[in-house]
Design a protein around this motif. Sequence first.
Motif, short mmCIF file in Angstrom:
data_model
loop_
_atom_site.label_atom_id
_atom_site.label_comp_id
_atom_site.label_asym_id
_atom_site.label_seq_id
_atom_site.Cartn_x
_atom_site.Cartn_y
_atom_site.Cartn_z
N GLY A 1 0.81 -1.22 0.00
CA GLY A 1 0.00 0.00 0.00
C GLY A 1 0.84 1.26 0.00
O GLY A 1 0.54 2.23 -0.72
N ALA A 2 1.92 1.27 0.79
CA ALA A 2 2.79 2.44 0.82
C ALA A 2 3.44 2.67 -0.53
O ALA A 2 3.54 3.81 -1.01
N LEU A 3 3.89 1.60 -1.17
CA LEU A 3 4.53 1.75 -2.48
C LEU A 3 3.53 2.16 -3.55
O LEU A 3 3.87 2.96 -4.44
N GLU A 4 2.31 1.64 -3.48
CA GLU A 4 1.28 2.07 -4.43
C GLU A 4 1.01 3.56 -4.29
O GLU A 4 0.89 4.29 -5.29
N ALA B 1 9.61 2.40 1.64
CA ALA B 1 9.35 3.81 1.33
C ALA B 1 10.64 4.58 1.15
O ALA B 1 10.78 5.39 0.21
N MET B 2 11.61 4.34 2.03
CA MET B 2 12.88 5.06 1.92
C MET B 2 13.67 4.62 0.69
O MET B 2 14.32 5.44 0.03
N ASP B 3 13.58 3.33 0.36
CA ASP B 3 14.23 2.85 -0.86
C ASP B 3 13.60 3.50 -2.10
O ASP B 3 14.30 3.82 -3.07
N LEU C 1 10.01 12.87 2.36
CA LEU C 1 9.31 11.86 3.15
C LEU C 1 9.64 12.03 4.62
O LEU C 1 10.81 12.12 4.99
N VAL C 2 8.61 12.07 5.46
CA VAL C 2 8.78 12.04 6.92
C VAL C 2 8.04 10.83 7.45
O VAL C 2 6.85 10.64 7.15
N GLY D 1 18.92 13.71 3.80
CA GLY D 1 18.47 13.66 2.41
C GLY D 1 17.02 14.06 2.29
O GLY D 1 16.58 15.05 2.86
N HIS D 2 16.25 13.25 1.59
CA HIS D 2 14.83 13.53 1.41
C HIS D 2 13.96 12.76 2.41
O HIS D 2 12.74 12.79 2.31
#
Length: 356
Positions: free
Chosen positions: A106-109, A180-182, A193-194, A267-268
């Motif tokens: 779900g996070a990647l989608e 998510a970080m990848d 991203l936080v 980074g981001h």
Amino acid sequence: MIQNVLLTGANGFLASHILSQLFTSQTSSIQHVRAVVRTSASADQILHDFPSNSRLSIVMVPDYAASGAFDSAVVSPDHPFDVVIHTPSGFGDLASSAHEHPMVKGALELLGAVKRFAPTVQRVVITSSNAAVIDYDPKVATTGKVFDEEDWNPVSWEEALPAGVSGQYKASKKFMEIAAMDFISKHQPFFGLVVLCPAAVFGPLKHVAGRGLNDLNLSNGMFWKMFCSARIEAKLPKQTVWSYVDVRDLATAHILATTCPIPDAFGHCLRLIIFARPFTYKAFCDILRANVPALAERTPQLPESDVVDEGAYGLSNARAIEVFGDDLVFRLMEETVVELAEQLLGIERAEKGSGK
């Protein structure tokens, strides 16, 4: 300054408070919030709390893990999104691999849909858990170690599988963060991203209408069973969770995370542990017995010892305090505990009155 927000899981325990604060904050500049829910019943729940709100729209995404699940949800020509807040709930989900777990997928989608179809988004905020941070091996967790954002639960998916729902939940939070970080590292999107890793979350429900004591989220359900619906002489299980945060303060942290700076060193991606303070079961019980007369015979009267077990692990929220500063002020323990107990007692009275 954020104006247009996409909020997933918007009817949930945490997200309902985020939604409320987006609209009611004195400093809010919100023009529009699109609430993502899975079912029409969840949509009705939100509309009950926010009737005739012209700044609110609702979209249903039944399966967050489905291919293209968020593709249409993130498209908003009239109110292009500045921010996405993702509050995934994966307790009860099982999967044979981390990649197949609905929380990870779900996070990647969502991240993929934002990158492809929502170029105005500047920040994505995701709710994780300190379960992704802590090493629960007794050889580590009982040495007094203080975990911070550099720590990761070392569990592998193969190790999580035999532990069932609870074990996979802890592992899925970790692997969701890593995925998510990848994604950010690989795709270098236009948004930062936080990730917030809260401790145990307690506090009053935002949605009460139609809710019963069997509908409580996991932490509040534990609170009710152990501290409000027991006996004065009851013995409680060994405490293994030592820090907590009020759900309303956690909601505030999510909103602050939409605009907080992400230091160059990270980074981001910025990872933050969120908790108010350590607690003990005895501390909760003492507050309830002193402040809620209806619980005098239902809240355990625990032994005098009111200290964290010698060697119990701790958490550090130093980075969050540095990032948020005075904008994040944690409620007193008494406020969280008493207000939650009184609300739950009210739900109990309503259930008895209705004959449930």
